[in-house]
Scaffold this motif. Structure first.
Motif: not given
Length: 334
Positions: A148-158
């Motif tokens: 990911f370019g940028g820290r993703p939200e919780a729930g998108i990836s464990a």
């Protein structure tokens, strides 16, 4: 008839093994830079052309990477940050055998993007400009390596792999600079509430204002667009016409705020000092250079490719969080 050069001929010209040439051709990160240069020089001199189709059949690889953009097309192509980030991707991929496929999926209600990636069309994926609510991305977990370019939200990836800057620290840095200039009536124009980066920058603004014992309530939202920021600037001035400082969470949004201030005869930086974020080309578009927090987007794009290539190469030691440093770039606006 002259036969086309072989992998063995390239290895002999470069003074390395056939296996090393194969690793370079396949974009492996496990080859020293000077060896890569020697092999690439031999390839260029001999005119060697890899048989990509044969390699793909043998390795079950497509040598394609998806750039997955769950965003409006106009915003992606209209934001100079993404142009610079994609330039970094492309330049780093140019030294490998991988090609980049753009996959736009705003909400992906029909799961076309998911089906495309899950269908074996790419070896890996890079995801940029993701929002909360894009849980469909979780369906790609474990299918192919994803960065990911940028820290993703919780729930998108464990356990996501991502490349980012410390946006909380960046928001604090921008606000502390305004405070250091003696500004006390400071507002901020934040990005969308459903993006981690914008909420982290807002958290940095609030933390700096709280530490200074000043109210951090002068907040509006510009959706990371110039028109959105212009509307936010008008609302802020209606509520607090005596503002003397402004932190805008992207340079592109700052251009919209500056237009509103100029139309009302409010001088920058005399009446109001402004700090942006990104150090994108938008920071120098106008007559007044924008002081901004540098987010080295081209380097971030290149780093994202490096992380993905390491994952594709089977490297077991790739860190999940890859943080690129920021710095304050001082220009006329503050």
């Amino acid at each position: 008839m002259r036969h086309p050069p072989t992998l063995e001929a390239v290895a002999e010209a470069a003074g390395v093994s056939r296996a090393t040439v194969s690793r370079v051709v396949n974009g492996s990160p496990r080859v020293r830079g000077e060896v890569v240069e020697a092999v690439q020089k031999a390839i260029a001199e001999l005119g060697y052309v890899p048989n990509r189709a044969a390699r793909s059949l043998a390795s079950s690889r497509t040598h394609s990477i998806a750039l997955l953009v769950p965003e409006e097309v106009s915003r992606f192509f209209g934001d100079p940050y993404f142009a610079s980030f994609t330039t970094g991707l492309d330049r780093r991929l140019a030294a490998s055998e991988y090609v980049l496929n753009l996959v736009v999926a705003r909400d992906d209600p029909d799961r076309k993007a998911v089906r495309y990636v899950r269908g074996g069309n790419v070896d890996g994926a890079i995801v940029v400009s993701h929002h909360s609510g894009h849980e469909f991305l979780a369906q790609l977990e474990g299918v192919v390596p994803i960065v990911f370019g940028g820290r993703p939200e919780a729930g998108i990836s464990a356990e996501p792999y991502f490349v980012d800057v410390d946006n909380v620290a960046g928001g604090r840095l921008a606000t502390e600079h305004l405070l250091g200039l003696g500004r006390r009536r400071i507002a901020t124009i934040a990005g969308p509430v459903d993006m981690t980066a914008s909420m982290d920058r807002l958290a940095g603004f609030r933390a700096a204002m709280d530490d200074a014992g000043l109210p951090s309530t002068a907040i509006d939202y510009g959706n990371f667009t110039a028109p959105g920021a212009a509307a936010a600037m008008r609302r802020l001035l209606e509520e607090q016409p005596d503002l003397d400082g402004l932190f805008v969470a992207s340079d592109l949004m700052a251009t919209g705020a500056l237009r509103v201030l100029a139309a009302r005869g409010i001088r920058v930086p005399d009446d109001i000092a402004i700090v942006g974020y990104d150090d994108s080309p938008a920071a120098t578009w106008g007559e007044i250079g924008l002081t901004t927090v540098s987010q080295p987007s081209e380097l971030m794009g290149a780093t994202t490719v490096d992380v993905l290539l390491r994952l594709l190469g089977g490297d077991p030691d790739v860190p999940h969080a890859n943080i690129v440093p920021t710095e304050l770039i001082i220009r006329e606006s503050a």
